[in-house]
Design a protein around this motif. Structure first.
Motif, PDB file in Angstrom:
ATOM      1  N   ASP A  63       0.792  -1.276   0.332  1.00 40.15           N
ATOM      2  CA  ASP A  63       0.121   0.046  -0.060  1.00 40.15           C
ATOM      3  C   ASP A  63       1.038   1.098   0.235  1.00 40.15           C
ATOM      4  OD1 ASP A  63      -2.344   2.150   0.105  1.00 40.15           O
ATOM      5  OD2 ASP A  63      -2.687   0.471   2.127  1.00 40.15           O
ATOM      6  N   LEU A  64       0.663   2.323  -1.162  1.00 39.70           N
ATOM      7  CA  LEU A  64       1.760   3.626  -1.149  1.00 39.70           C
ATOM      8  C   LEU A  64       0.501   4.302  -0.472  1.00 39.70           C
ATOM      9  CD1 LEU A  64       3.174   2.906  -4.492  1.00 39.70           C
ATOM     10  CD2 LEU A  64       3.910   1.357  -3.024  1.00 39.70           C
ATOM     11  N   ASN A  65      -0.036   4.256  -0.131  1.00 38.99           N
ATOM     12  CA  ASN A  65      -1.251   5.335   0.056  1.00 38.99           C
ATOM     13  C   ASN A  65      -2.248   4.743   1.261  1.00 38.99           C
ATOM     14  OD1 ASN A  65      -1.907   8.219   0.263  1.00 38.99           O
ATOM     15  ND2 ASN A  65      -3.220   7.271  -1.319  1.00 38.99           N
ATOM     16  N   PRO A  66      -1.733   4.516   2.586  1.00 39.36           N
ATOM     17  CA  PRO A  66      -2.206   4.003   3.492  1.00 39.36           C
ATOM     18  C   PRO A  66      -3.080   5.374   4.000  1.00 39.36           C
ATOM     19  CG  PRO A  66       0.161   4.453   4.235  1.00 39.36           C
ATOM     20  CD  PRO A  66      -0.409   4.738   2.772  1.00 39.36           C
ATOM     21  N   ASP A  67      -2.631   6.493   4.027  1.00 33.36           N
ATOM     22  CA  ASP A  67      -3.627   7.784   4.357  1.00 33.36           C
ATOM     23  C   ASP A  67      -5.268   7.879   3.666  1.00 33.36           C
ATOM     24  OD1 ASP A  67      -2.807   9.144   2.836  1.00 33.36           O
ATOM     25  OD2 ASP A  67      -1.944  10.379   4.290  1.00 33.36           O
ATOM     26  N   GLN A  68      -4.845   7.607   2.490  1.00 32.09           N
ATOM     27  CA  GLN A  68      -5.968   8.250   1.405  1.00 32.09           C
ATOM     28  C   GLN A  68      -6.190   9.195   0.914  1.00 32.09           C
ATOM     29  OE1 GLN A  68      -9.410   5.101   1.490  1.00 32.09           O
ATOM     30  NE2 GLN A  68      -9.210   4.493   3.545  1.00 32.09           N
TER      31      GLN A  68
ATOM     32  N   VAL B  80       1.739   9.048  -4.498  1.00 28.71           N
ATOM     33  CA  VAL B  80       0.996   8.015  -6.265  1.00 28.71           C
ATOM     34  C   VAL B  80       0.553   8.980  -6.994  1.00 28.71           C
ATOM     35  CG1 VAL B  80      -0.001   5.954  -4.422  1.00 28.71           C
ATOM     36  CG2 VAL B  80      -0.700   8.815  -4.230  1.00 28.71           C
ATOM     37  N   THR B  81       1.382  10.909  -7.031  1.00 27.53           N
ATOM     38  CA  THR B  81       0.566  11.095  -7.935  1.00 27.53           C
ATOM     39  C   THR B  81       1.436  11.432  -9.282  1.00 27.53           C
ATOM     40  OG1 THR B  81       2.020  13.158  -6.988  1.00 27.53           O
ATOM     41  CG2 THR B  81       0.600  13.105  -6.457  1.00 27.53           C
ATOM     42  N   ASP B  82       3.084  10.580  -9.465  1.00 33.64           N
ATOM     43  CA  ASP B  82       3.737  11.134 -10.124  1.00 33.64           C
ATOM     44  C   ASP B  82       3.896   9.516 -11.633  1.00 33.64           C
ATOM     45  OD1 ASP B  82       6.210  11.145 -12.241  1.00 33.64           O
ATOM     46  OD2 ASP B  82       7.331  12.069 -10.768  1.00 33.64           O
ATOM     47  N   GLU B  83       2.811   9.743 -12.732  1.00 32.36           N
ATOM     48  CA  GLU B  83       2.664   8.952 -13.441  1.00 32.36           C
ATOM     49  C   GLU B  83       3.633   8.074 -13.927  1.00 32.36           C
ATOM     50  OE1 GLU B  83      -1.282   7.089 -16.623  1.00 32.36           O
ATOM     51  OE2 GLU B  83      -0.318   9.487 -15.687  1.00 32.36           O
ATOM     52  N   SER B  84       5.095   8.626 -14.438  1.00 31.03           N
ATOM     53  CA  SER B  84       6.463   8.194 -15.070  1.00 31.03           C
ATOM     54  C   SER B  84       7.019   7.831 -13.998  1.00 31.03           C
ATOM     55  CB  SER B  84       6.905  10.105 -15.293  1.00 31.03           C
ATOM     56  OG  SER B  84       7.162  10.354 -13.784  1.00 31.03           O
TER      57      SER B  84
ATOM     58  N   TYR C  34      -0.898   4.324  -8.999  1.00 24.05           N
ATOM     59  CA  TYR C  34      -1.640   3.285  -8.529  1.00 24.05           C
ATOM     60  C   TYR C  34      -1.151   3.297  -7.012  1.00 24.05           C
ATOM     61  CZ  TYR C  34      -3.024   1.967 -12.850  1.00 24.05           C
ATOM     62  OH  TYR C  34      -3.544   1.450 -13.844  1.00 24.05           O
ATOM     63  N   ARG C  35      -1.821   3.041  -5.929  1.00 20.46           N
ATOM     64  CA  ARG C  35      -1.462   3.040  -5.023  1.00 20.46           C
ATOM     65  C   ARG C  35      -1.469   1.921  -4.550  1.00 20.46           C
ATOM     66  NH1 ARG C  35      -6.887   3.185  -0.138  1.00 20.46           N
ATOM     67  NH2 ARG C  35      -5.131   2.537   1.572  1.00 20.46           N
ATOM     68  N   TYR C  36      -1.972   0.740  -4.968  1.00 20.83           N
ATOM     69  CA  TYR C  36      -1.766  -0.418  -4.357  1.00 20.83           C
ATOM     70  C   TYR C  36      -0.253  -1.382  -5.862  1.00 20.83           C
ATOM     71  CZ  TYR C  36      -5.297  -0.501  -1.081  1.00 20.83           C
ATOM     72  OH  TYR C  36      -6.073  -0.601  -0.066  1.00 20.83           O
TER      73      TYR C  36
END
Length: 481
Positions: free
Chosen positions: A244-249, A265-269, A283-285
């Motif tokens: 999980d890269l964004n547990p606080d959502q 989880v904001t950098d698409e590159s 992706y969060r997961y």
């Protein structure tokens, strides 16, 4: 194959077909007229399907789990951020009027949300579900489906949408087809997870990168998810290792990881650990690979659509056969586009599963295949076996698909009954076996790959396109002559 979508630069299952497309069309003008040249040596040599385990990745995965928190399948379903539609709300209908034989309408059907239905970047391929994973067909209290998509990275989409330029590899969709969304009775939640390959970077740190495979077939057994790796064998992932890269959502703020670094989880590159930040192409997961299996035999095939009859097969699609509880098997087959110079239609084999571990059963260091047969037809995109009956999905460009049945007769795999016309662009197959309750229906699930757009073929009467997940009652399939 997806004629009306941009050609993917690295598709081992379908790659290389553009250059031979004109010849292929002449050789196979319609789906009902496949190349059926004689194949020597029937049944196929089972040892061609033998596998051996690949490198041990457990240490790197353990290091990643020490850095990033994990989530379970039920949490993924609870936190589904996209909604599929079913029932009357699923209006996409790629089943047409039939190019060859009567159409078998699906008993169940789900449509993706608008973004996934229309995306040119991601192409649906594999499907499996909890009926493969568990004898009781439940993951806790849920009955999830899992599908796989490959990233069709590159031009021309990349030139107009830079976010699609990185090759993100493969993603899974975890979908609960049974539980309605509150306030939306026809809605069903799902969530994407990015598959990744762990490695140790040049600084000695555990990191991960995109999984560069076509993912034409997936199969789930116990905690393990198998992904077809076309010219190599299988890759294995563990449902207990979803990171999980964004547990606080809160995507706008980089989270602090278990090892004191950051995740973004904001950098698409970007993907993997870079400058002490963990990325996952937004992706969060992410789910890291934990194991692999490689073909023992030499690979005589190439990435083109044609096949050879000897040596290691292509791992184009896979499924699980649970019809004999004491001897579960992984079914593996290959996609082949036959022509005059390459008449081979492909092979399908069976590999034993160890029910105590969920991994393939080894004899020493080798997974020994229990059977192999040449396919009765080419252009096969998915295969399943249940109670001795084989089921095959075939597709050809934007023509309606073909569901075939076959049985082993006199040592050969031969057609059983006639053609059943199904959706345009059908792919992998998955059997919901219905053994957990005496009144449970049995279903044969699949999914389609083509977008619905204005390309000629998709708008022709009788050959519509559109992405759906669908299921036929197994009893309806067996009842067809």
């Amino acid at each position: 194959m997806t004629l009306h979508q941009p050609t993917r630069r690295r598709s081992p299952r379908h790659g290389g077909w553009v250059a031979a497309l004109a010849a292929a069309i002449l050789a196979v003008p319609v789906l009902s007229a496949p190349a059926l040249a004689a194949i020597p040596g029937d049944p196929a040599t089972a040892s061609s399907f033998n596998l051996e385990p690949g490198p041990d990745l457990s240490g790197t995965v353990t290091a990643l789990k020490a850095a990033l928190p994990t989530q379970g399948v039920q949490e993924l379903l609870d936190q589904g951020n996209r909604i599929a539609k079913t029932g009357a709300s699923c209006t996409t209908d790629p089943f047409g009027t039939g190019d060859n034989g009567a159409v078998l309408a699906p008993a169940r059907k789900l449509c993706w949300d608008a973004g996934d239905a229309a995306t040119q970047e991601w192409i649906p391929q594999g499907i499996t579900g909890v009926s493969d994973a568990q004898a009781d067909e439940l993951w806790g209290t849920r009955k999830p489906l899992v599908t796989a998509w490959y990233d069709k990275a590159g031009a021309p989409l990349c030139s107009t949408d830079p976010g699609t330029c990185p090759d993100k590899g493969v993603r899974l969709s975890f979908l609960d087809p049974e539980t309605p969304v509150a306030g939306t009775p026809d809605g069903r939640r799902y969530r994407h997870v990015l598959l990744v390959e762990p490695y140790v970077n040049s600084y000695g740190n555990a990191s991960y990168r995109a999984v560069d495979v076509h993912a034409g077939g997936i199969a789930w057994y116990k905690y393990h998810l198998y992904v077809a790796d076309t010219l190599n064998g299988l890759r294995v992932f563990d449902m207990r290792s979803v990171l999980d890269l964004n547990p606080d959502q809160n995507a706008s703020v980089d989270d602090t990881t278990l090892n004191g670094l950051k995740s973004n989880v904001t950098d698409e590159s970007r993907i993997g650990r870079q400058s002490n930040v963990y990325y996952g192409h937004t992706y969060r997961y992410v789910m890291p690979q934990v194991a692999s299996y490689k073909f023992v035999a030499a690979q005589g095939n190439s990435s083109a659509g044609t096949c050879v009859a000897t040596g290691a097969p292509k791992a184009s699609y896979i499924s699980v056969d649970r019809s004999v509880p004491a001897a579960p098997a992984l079914i593996m087959g290959e996609y082949c586009n036959s022509d005059t110079d390459h008449p081979e239609r492909g092979r399908v084999g069976a590999l034993p599963i160890d029910d105590t571990t969920g991994l393939l059963r080894q004899t020493g260091e080798t997974v020994i295949a229990t059977s192999a047969y040449h396919l009765p037809r080419d252009l096969t995109q998915g295969a399943a076996r249940y109670n001795g009956m084989y089921y095959f999905n075939r597709s050809y460009l934007d023509n309606s698909g073909s569901l075939r049945r076959a049985t082993v007769t006199s040592g050969r795999l031969v057609d059983h009954g006639g053609n059943i016309t199904n959706a345009v662009g059908p792919e992998d197959l998955y059997v919901e076996h219905g053994q957990s309750a005496s009144d449970a229906a049995q279903y044969l699930w699949s999914l389609t790959e083509h977008r619905a757009d204005t390309t000629a073929g998709c708008t022709d009467t009788g050959s519509p396109c559109g992405r759906v997940i669908y299921a036929h009652r197994l009893s309806d399939v067996l009842a067809r002559p």
